[in-house]
Scaffold this active site. Structure first.
Site, mmCIF file in Angstrom:
data_model
loop_
_atom_site.group_PDB
_atom_site.id
_atom_site.type_symbol
_atom_site.label_atom_id
_atom_site.label_comp_id
_atom_site.label_asym_id
_atom_site.label_seq_id
_atom_site.Cartn_x
_atom_site.Cartn_y
_atom_site.Cartn_z
ATOM 1 N N HIS A 69 81.271 14.158 28.186
ATOM 2 C CA HIS A 69 80.556 14.456 29.440
ATOM 3 C C HIS A 69 79.699 15.698 29.287
ATOM 4 O O HIS A 69 80.126 16.689 28.686
ATOM 5 C CB HIS A 69 81.557 14.651 30.588
ATOM 6 N N PRO A 70 78.515 15.644 29.884
ATOM 7 C CA PRO A 70 77.635 16.819 29.808
ATOM 8 C C PRO A 70 78.133 17.916 30.751
ATOM 9 O O PRO A 70 78.764 17.624 31.767
ATOM 10 C CB PRO A 70 76.303 16.268 30.313
HETATM 11 N N1 GUN Z 1 80.500 16.451 34.051
HETATM 12 C C1 GUN Z 1 81.196 16.959 35.039
HETATM 13 N N2 GUN Z 1 81.159 16.179 36.132
HETATM 14 C C2 GUN Z 1 80.433 15.124 35.818
HETATM 15 C C3 GUN Z 1 80.035 13.953 36.539
HETATM 16 O O1 GUN Z 1 80.353 13.701 37.702
HETATM 17 N N3 GUN Z 1 79.277 13.110 35.844
HETATM 18 C C4 GUN Z 1 78.913 13.336 34.562
HETATM 19 N N4 GUN Z 1 78.191 12.433 33.974
HETATM 20 N N5 GUN Z 1 79.255 14.405 33.885
HETATM 21 C C5 GUN Z 1 80.016 15.297 34.507
#
Ligand code: GUN
Length: 171
Positions: A69-70
């Site tokens: 996750h980013p």
């Molecule tokens: N990183 C932290 N929260 C999120 C989220 O809701 N979506 C994504 N894609 N990355 C996250």
């Protein structure tokens, strides 16, 4: 063509995995390993089985999923290199319209969180506005690594449910 549960239930493994590859960020293995548990009665059942695959994976695989996750308002977002789903999620929390001070606060908390836990901070951005996210980052920084590993997986379940709702045509 919109995805339907009927089509998923009758898909070959490769097609099933391709159709659901975006539900868990950069982690098609979750869909791939869930294919064997077809058929699914409804979206809730499909979601529960996908989450069961994730929750019963090894801690190393779970960590790789969390790390896929980013960061919220992070480098990839600034460079416009997010997946389509992540772009939408971050924008819905208002993270694409931060003041310089808010951006600096996110950067500082992202770095502190990563330094303590070794993975990015995960919260379902579509269910939280930027103020709530900053408050959660501050309070969750006090937690134990085990608690944060579990919290991240719980948030990924919420992210996946919203992505599934978006992808599956109402039956
Ligand atoms: N990183 C932290 N929260 C999120 C989220 O809701 N979506 C994504 N894609 N990355 C996250």
């Amino acid at each position: 063509m919109p995805l339907t549960l009927h089509a998923l239930n009758s898909s070959e493994r490769a097609a099933f995995t391709t159709s659901l590859r975006h539900i868990f960020e950069h982690s098609p293995w979750v869909a791939d390993e869930t294919w064997v548990r077809r058929p699914f009665r409804d979206v809730a059942h499909l979601h529960a089985e996908l989450c069961r695959t994730m929750q019963s994976a090894s801690p190393e695989k779970q960590l790789a999923l969390i790390c896929a996750h980013p960061d919220l308002a992070g480098r990839l977002a600034r460079q416009k290199q997010l997946t389509r789903e992540s772009t939408h999620e971050q924008a819905s929390a208002g993270l694409n319209q931060l003041s310089d001070a808010e951006l600096a606060a996110f950067q500082k908390l992202n770095e502190a969180y990563q330094a303590k836990f070794g993975h990015p901070f995960i919260i379902c951005a579509r269910l939280n506005a930027k103020e709530a996210i900053l408050a959660a980052m501050n309070s969750r920084l006090q937690h134990s690594p085990d608690a944060e590993h579990a919290a991240a997986l719980g948030e990924i379940e919420k992210i996946a449910r919203l992505r599934l709702n978006d992808s599956l045509a109402k039956q």
